[in-house]
Design a protein around this motif. Structure first.
Motif, PDB file in Angstrom:
ATOM      1  N   LYS A   1       0.825  -1.206   0.000  1.00 48.33           N
ATOM      2  CA  LYS A   1       0.000   0.000   0.000  1.00 48.33           C
ATOM      3  C   LYS A   1       0.860   1.257   0.000  1.00 48.33           C
ATOM      4  N   ALA A   2       1.932   1.223   0.794  1.00 46.13           N
ATOM      5  CA  ALA A   2       2.811   2.397   0.839  1.00 46.13           C
ATOM      6  C   ALA A   2       3.455   2.652  -0.519  1.00 46.13           C
ATOM      7  N   LEU A   3       3.964   1.587  -1.145  1.00 44.18           N
ATOM      8  CA  LEU A   3       4.569   1.761  -2.474  1.00 44.18           C
ATOM      9  C   LEU A   3       3.520   2.146  -3.520  1.00 44.18           C
ATOM     10  N   GLY A   4       2.282   1.668  -3.327  1.00 43.52           N
ATOM     11  CA  GLY A   4       1.206   2.047  -4.241  1.00 43.52           C
ATOM     12  C   GLY A   4       0.903   3.534  -4.148  1.00 43.52           C
ATOM     13  N   ARG A   5       0.868   4.041  -2.909  1.00 44.50           N
ATOM     14  CA  ARG A   5       0.625   5.487  -2.748  1.00 44.50           C
ATOM     15  C   ARG A   5       1.770   6.303  -3.345  1.00 44.50           C
TER      16      ARG A   5
END
Length: 530
Positions: free
Chosen positions: A144-148
């Motif tokens: 999720k962090a890398l997606g954001r």
């Protein structure tokens, strides 16, 4: 007649250049045909698009289409990163790929979580599944962090694009002004290298043809024509250039995705226009503007894009005029619009007015067989929404020499264009076609056409984009069409608006730039006999 053919005597070779596929350009087609009829060997070079026929003939003129790779015609931002937003992804597909890659990773984690849940419900959970349960939350948080982060960088690229396309943004206008100040008219070489695409495609073909006259149409072809003329003279040829200005480049709408484009075209014309041996254009108003803007020593000759003189007893190919195509009787009021559709043409006004014009039909002769018809289809959708679709008829183009005959059965011709610089300058093609169809004309208050209508009495003028005033003008014309048609009885009016009259002007230009190629008595005898 192929280049170099000796099938009949010719005065010399004219190579005409145009930056389109020829088929939809009536002015270029008429010019090529008429020059060939006057004894010139004519080769018309246009741009080849996918699926188009590469060569054909217009009368005795040969048409040849050339493929133009558009490798250089891109905004620099499509290839280079910008320090304005250093965290933005580089141009291209990388940003979209990374966003989708992160989404796919999260989807894979979710797939494994569901598989473990199913295994637990069936009593098949193993030590491996329990270890995976412990590792899943950190993996999901990381995904999720890398997606954001990927979405942020893609967003930065989107925001950068918007700023680069904003002509008022400081870092957009500053480079443009820098190159204009440094290079002057030569600044197009840095602002739009795509103009070289035409040179690289057309130049070798022109050199091989060894023209006596190059007739370059519109602003993209003037540089190609000038450079080819210079190369010809360097080889000992007496090549001359005629530039045909179809519109005022400074009044052209720029490209929304590239603020550099319009300044480049203006500079391109400015660099080369003084080199042309003769300039022709489409109206007296534009001729005056070109002479003043470019400080030309001689006022450009005016060649209207007028239709050919009607031939008595000529019939349409399928015998059906506009009213027959619409399948309506002679008593039904019919308004016509003929030509291309885009937001500045104002054709939406004709649809929006129909609820206030009961029983009136609209024919839009605008469907081109080689182009997208999305804009016309959008007009039909607008008519459906307004509940008037049964009174709107989309019709295909007809050959340009048949347009007046095709339209003559209508009650009025409409020109609802908006105020734009080039719209103010000329009697456009449809105005002259409506006139030869002897139609009352309903035109917006753009300068040259409005002044002409007021002077001749051949129609009504309304305020551009004003629905109420448009309805007033239409009602006035439909109430007494004979009053407006009578204007065409004025001696010499329509004759002055025929292509045959314009050809005399064009022939005078060719004679002036190459007087040594004026037809001999023998040539004229052959032409008459042919």
């Amino acid at each position: 007649m192929e280049p170099g053919s000796a099938s009949r005597p010719t005065r010399g070779r004219i190579v005409m250049l145009v930056d389109n596929g020829v088929q939809g350009d009536s002015r270029v087609q008429k010019t090529a045909r008429s020059a060939a009829e006057a004894g010139w060997e004519v080769l018309l070079l246009g741009v080849l698009s996918n699926g188009a026929q590469e060569s054909w003939r217009i009368g005795d003129a040969q048409v040849r289409l050339i493929r133009v790779p558009r490798s250089l015609g891109q905004h620099p931002s499509q290839f280079h990163r910008s320090w304005r937003r250093p965290l933005a992804y580089p141009p291209g597909r990388h940003g979209g790929y990374r966003v989708q890659r992160m989404k796919a990773w999260q989807a894979a984690i979710e797939e494994r979580r569901v598989a473990r849940a199913v295994a637990r419900r069936s009593g098949g959970a193993s030590l491996r599944h329990r270890v995976a349960d412990l590792l899943a939350p950190p993996a999901l948080l990381t995904a999720k962090a890398l997606g954001r982060w990927a979405k942020f960088r893609a967003g930065e690229l989107h925001r950068l694009r918007k700023r680069q396309q904003d002509p008022d943004a400081l870092f957009t206008r500053t480079p443009i002004r820098f190159w204009q100040a440094l290079l002057g008219p030569r600044s197009w070489r840095r602002l739009d290298r795509g103009l070289w695409d035409y040179e690289l495609a057309f130049g070798p073909v022109i050199d091989e043809l060894r023209p006596d006259i190059i007739h370059a149409n519109d602003f993209r072809m003037i540089g190609v024509g000038v450079r080819a003329t210079r190369r010809g003279r360097a080889r000992g040829l007496d090549t001359r250039l005629v530039w045909d200005a179809h519109e005022f480049v400074g009044g052209v709408l720029g490209r929304a995705d590239n603020p550099r484009w319009l300044p480049a075209q203006v500079a391109h014309v400015e660099e080369y226009v003084g080199t042309a041996d003769a300039v022709v254009t489409v109206s007296a108003t534009l001729a005056e503007l070109l002479q003043r803007t470019h400080r030309l020593p001689v006022r450009p000759d005016v060649v209207l894009n007028a239709p050919p003189r009607p031939v008595a007893g000529a019939q349409l190919a399928d015998g059906a005029d506009v009213r027959a195509r619409c399948r309506i009787d002679a008593a039904t009021p019919l308004l016509v619009y003929c030509g291309g559709v885009n937001p500045t043409r104002g054709v939406e006004l004709m649809i929006d007015a129909l609820p206030q014009l009961p029983g009136t039909h609209v024919a839009l002769v605008t469907l081109h067989p080689t182009a997208s018809n999305a804009a016309s289809e959008a007009l039909l959708a607008r008519a459906v929404a307004a509940g008037v679709a049964d009174r709107v008829h989309l019709l295909p183009y007809v050959p340009h020499w048949q347009v007046p005959t095709f339209l003559a059965g209508a009650d009025a011709g409409v020109i609802p264009i908006h105020h734009q610089p080039n719209h103010e300058l000329a009697l456009i093609t449809k105005f002259l076609e409506y006139s030869h169809a002897r139609l009352p004309i309903v035109v917006s208050d753009v300068r040259t056409m409005a002044d002409t209508v007021k002077e001749t009495g051949q129609g009504e003028v309304f305020r551009a984009e004003d629905l109420t005033d448009y309805v007033r003008a239409v009602r006035a014309v439909l109430a007494d069409p004979g009053r407006y048609r009578a204007a065409y009885d004025r001696p010499g009016l329509l004759e002055g608006w025929t292509w045959e009259t314009q050809v005399e002007v064009l022939e005078g230009v060719y004679r002036r730039v190459r007087p040594d190629l004026a037809p001999s008595f023998a040539d004229r005898t052959v032409a008459v006999a042919g």
